[in-house]
Design an enzyme around this catalytic site. Sequence first.
Site, PDB file in Angstrom:
ATOM      1  N   GLY A   1     -12.007  10.257  -0.493  1.00  9.30           N
ATOM      2  CA  GLY A   1     -12.678   9.096   0.100  1.00  9.30           C
ATOM      3  C   GLY A   1     -12.309   7.811  -0.617  1.00  9.30           C
ATOM      4  O   GLY A   1     -13.093   7.275  -1.401  1.00  9.30           O
ATOM      5  N   TYR A   2     -11.125   7.337  -0.380  1.00 10.91           N
ATOM      6  CA  TYR A   2     -10.663   6.082  -0.980  1.00 10.91           C
ATOM      7  C   TYR A   2     -10.681   4.957   0.049  1.00 10.91           C
ATOM      8  O   TYR A   2     -11.397   3.989  -0.071  1.00 10.91           O
ATOM      9  CB  TYR A   2      -9.226   6.232  -1.493  1.00 10.91           C
ATOM     10  CG  TYR A   2      -9.080   6.884  -2.850  1.00 10.91           C
ATOM     11  CD1 TYR A   2     -10.074   7.689  -3.373  1.00 10.91           C
ATOM     12  CD2 TYR A   2      -7.918   6.682  -3.593  1.00 10.91           C
ATOM     13  CE1 TYR A   2      -9.911   8.290  -4.618  1.00 10.91           C
ATOM     14  CE2 TYR A   2      -7.755   7.283  -4.842  1.00 10.91           C
ATOM     15  CZ  TYR A   2      -8.749   8.079  -5.343  1.00 10.91           C
ATOM     16  OH  TYR A   2      -8.585   8.664  -6.559  1.00 10.91           O
ATOM     17  N   SER A   3      -9.815   5.112   1.089  1.00  9.41           N
ATOM     18  CA  SER A   3      -9.582   4.012   2.032  1.00  9.41           C
ATOM     19  C   SER A   3     -10.843   3.646   2.817  1.00  9.41           C
ATOM     20  O   SER A   3     -11.667   4.504   3.118  1.00  9.41           O
ATOM     21  CB  SER A   3      -8.490   4.403   3.019  1.00  9.41           C
ATOM     22  OG  SER A   3      -7.337   4.800   2.322  1.00  9.41           O
TER      23      SER A   3
ATOM     24  N   GLU B   1      -0.364  12.173  -6.478  1.00 10.96           N
ATOM     25  CA  GLU B   1      -0.307  12.256  -5.021  1.00 10.96           C
ATOM     26  C   GLU B   1       1.109  11.945  -4.545  1.00 10.96           C
ATOM     27  O   GLU B   1       1.646  12.582  -3.664  1.00 10.96           O
ATOM     28  CB  GLU B   1      -1.315  11.272  -4.418  1.00 10.96           C
ATOM     29  CG  GLU B   1      -1.295  11.250  -2.890  1.00 10.96           C
ATOM     30  CD  GLU B   1      -2.347  10.315  -2.282  1.00 10.96           C
ATOM     31  OE1 GLU B   1      -3.064   9.646  -3.053  1.00 10.96           O
ATOM     32  OE2 GLU B   1      -2.415  10.255  -1.047  1.00 10.96           O
TER      33      GLU B   1
ATOM     34  N   SER C   1       1.655   2.747   0.782  1.00 11.03           N
ATOM     35  CA  SER C   1       2.759   2.614   1.742  1.00 11.03           C
ATOM     36  C   SER C   1       4.077   2.414   0.994  1.00 11.03           C
ATOM     37  O   SER C   1       4.093   2.051  -0.181  1.00 11.03           O
ATOM     38  CB  SER C   1       2.515   1.423   2.660  1.00 11.03           C
ATOM     39  OG  SER C   1       2.746   0.226   1.945  1.00 11.03           O
TER      40      SER C   1
ATOM     41  N   GLU D   1       6.140   0.075   1.315  1.00  2.78           N
ATOM     42  CA  GLU D   1       6.263  -1.322   0.882  1.00  2.78           C
ATOM     43  C   GLU D   1       5.549  -1.508  -0.467  1.00  2.78           C
ATOM     44  O   GLU D   1       6.078  -2.154  -1.377  1.00  2.78           O
ATOM     45  CB  GLU D   1       5.650  -2.280   1.912  1.00  2.78           C
ATOM     46  CG  GLU D   1       6.473  -2.437   3.198  1.00  2.78           C
ATOM     47  CD  GLU D   1       6.305  -1.272   4.165  1.00  2.78           C
ATOM     48  OE1 GLU D   1       5.362  -0.481   3.988  1.00  2.78           O
ATOM     49  OE2 GLU D   1       7.129  -1.143   5.096  1.00  2.78           O
TER      50      GLU D   1
END
Lengths: 398, 376
Positions: free
Chosen positions: A130-132, A248, A383, A385
């Site tokens: 539960g991060y984002s 990760e 991401s 980027e």
Amino acid sequence: MNLGLDDAERAFQIDVREFIDAHWPEGAREVGGAMAHPPGRRSVAEQHWYDALCARGWSVPNWPVAHGGTGWTPTQHYIWDRETTRAECPVMSAFGARMLAPVIYAWGSTAQQAKFLPPIREARVQWCQGYSEPGAGSDLASLRTRAVRDGDHYVVNGAKTWTTEAHVADWMFCLVRTNTTTERRQQGISFLLIDMASPGIEVHPILLLGDQHSVNSVTLTDVRVPVANLIGEENHGWTYAKGLLTHERTGIAGIATSQVRLGKLKQMAACEQDGALAEDAVFQRKLQEVEIELMALEMTELRTLATVQEGGAPGPESSILKIKGTELRQRIADLQIEALGYYGLPYPDDLLLGNEGPVGPDGALDSLRRMLYGRAASILGGSNEIQKNIIAKAVLGF
Amino acid sequence: MDFSFSDEQSMLKDSVERFIQNDYGFEQRQKVAALDAGFSAENWKTFAELGWLGVPFAEADGGFGGGAVDTMLLAEQFGKGLVVEPYVPTVLLAGGFLKVAGSAEQKHKYLTGIIDGSVQGAFAFAEPQGRFNFADLTTTAEAAGDGYTLNGYKAVVINGPAADLLVISARTSGGQRDTEGVSLFLVDASAEGISRRDYPTVDALRASEITLENVKLTADALIGELGGGLPIIDEVVDGAILAIGAEAVGSMEVLYKDTVEYCKTREQFGQPIGKFQVLQHRMVDMFMEYEQAKSLMYMAAMRLDEGYGDEAAKAVSAFKVQVGKSGRFVGQNAVQLHGGMGMTEELNIGHYFKRLTMIDTMFGNVDHHLKRFGSL
Ligand SMILES: Cc1cc2nc3c(=O)[nH]c(=O)nc-3n(C[C@H](O)[C@H](O)[C@H](O)COP(=O)(O)OP(=O)(O)OC[C@H]3O[C@@H](n4cnc5c(N)ncnc54)[C@H](O)[C@@H]3O)c2cc1C
């Protein structure tokens, strides 16, 4: 320097192969595939595989020996990864075994280690991350889910999103804001372990391209979490979370999986009816280019592993693995669709009409799903980027 | 040289554009795509009433007398709306074969129905072994009495489920991949010996696997010369490629514009993500890919309107190569720049990406058309 296996390593490889043949025989392979199913949703063969891993002490090779790891050399880890991937053995869910566990054994209390590590090691519990949040993706530190201390509980309110496996998870490791007045936003964040059965948690599915429901939004309303479930110190969660992200990233690269997929693609191109693809120099050249890039990435991975073995944590190099690894996975998935020709188009999904099962060659539908869902690989886990920003800053010194 | 449109062309473009804006928003599109049929019969009636189904046909045949530029303008707007109504299979393929090679009787028999919207069509050409080679055929048509008997299997026939009229390619002589000996037949989809398996495609169209078992045809089912089908296929399919390529151009326009809009409003790190130069450059690349594809779209349309031949075919292949490459770049990056949102079924972005994926494969992918371009 040398690349070959020595006698002991070769003996280990034989040992691993025998173990796989005994516990994940050819017959079982069609049933499970390389999926990480949560407890209760596994086939008998899959559950047997996990049980055999635990009995042998091989379920979490990368953990410290004190917590049940194997103490293998990088070469042994490499052998293990390649052999199990080639045989398409079920993999331990990364959320518990690869992402959370390193945080718990590094920063968790003895009591937390005793409570949380064994069920992960034994593949008995499903975790989610539960991060984002809707407003906090790449800029994770802007997260707003609040945890307010109330006696020996935190009361948590907020919303998480893109939470993979939340609908089947027993627990969620969660970043929450415990202080809203700090100068740097990173400073007021804490790392909480939340029981998904707690009152006040709601899980809603989000359907993604090529997916059959793995991602969710999670709302938390006055969820009471025991203070005992705080990892480390209050307001220090960012440090722990960052450590976890490098783990990760190495996981997402999926080099061994790409090798297997490329192998299958080559095989398919070679034995296609009429040999149109086998004779197609342009297509063959694309396969060869991917193969060479994969070889390079494999060596980069091995070099990273060697550094880790000498005591270092995976550093900014893990970003190389993430970027290149996901790009290659996506390229291979695209080539698979090219190889399928018109059979890359049917999508007999239960979302739409017609549920007679797949048409075209075996695995065509899976290839299409993989190509579509695979677009997420360059978005999640930081991401590509953002990874380049990290390399630019941490490696190139900008 | 003249890059302006005639009044009729501008009117056609405006009328399709209005329809997409007023009646074909993304939500409506999703509802239509989820219907059992995969498209709206009501919309199809509207297309007929507005005269769109007659655009490519001669006025003498009841059509609008339009050319490639007209279909291009129409299809580009369809691409913006992700239209699922089967314009290409019915009007440009089934209708296209009649237009290019149909006898007066055949035109008379079928074109009225296509133009008034009562007849749906499909072109059944692909076979599991044949990849993108139209001549690679195991389906056969054998002379029987004064007609033919069809046997074989056709894969991924777009609009197969709705089609009343099938155009089927079959071998009447020669070896499996010979360029001579390919023939085309007009076949009633309900004829005895035809069985279908229907399914949706990745971009929510409907397709069928079709099995042909001793399907009896009368002599007048043959369209064009016996054994001379391949050049007809090239001409008709090149017209269809212009249309699906134009759809792709329309889709790319929506994707790059929506991505720019999104990056102006989505904030991370205390600023709109569009402030990051690396993303600006990516969107500039998307924009340039769109413009390059659009340029070759005009070129292909104008060459086709000059008359069909190698020049036109070469321009069409060039366009298809560009559309495949640009479409992939624009589609993938639109998803990427939308982050998790770009992956959702709920947002339009992913659906355009899927449509572009489909268009890349349809009638031959980049590699196929590169080779064809080189050989012409
Ligand atoms: C399939 C899937 C599964 C996921 N599973 C989980 C999960 O289990 N748990 C969890 O917590 N999260 C999960 N996520 C969320 C994932 O971590 C986020 O999607 C990711 O961090 C990106 O955030 P965002 O989607 O909000 O995109 P944004 O942050 O809004 O980014 C949009 C675009 O802007 C770019 N961008 C942003 N900032 C910069 C910058 N500074 N410089 C250059 N470019 C920039 C990004 O690269 C991206 O292309 C998952 C996501 C997906 C797609």
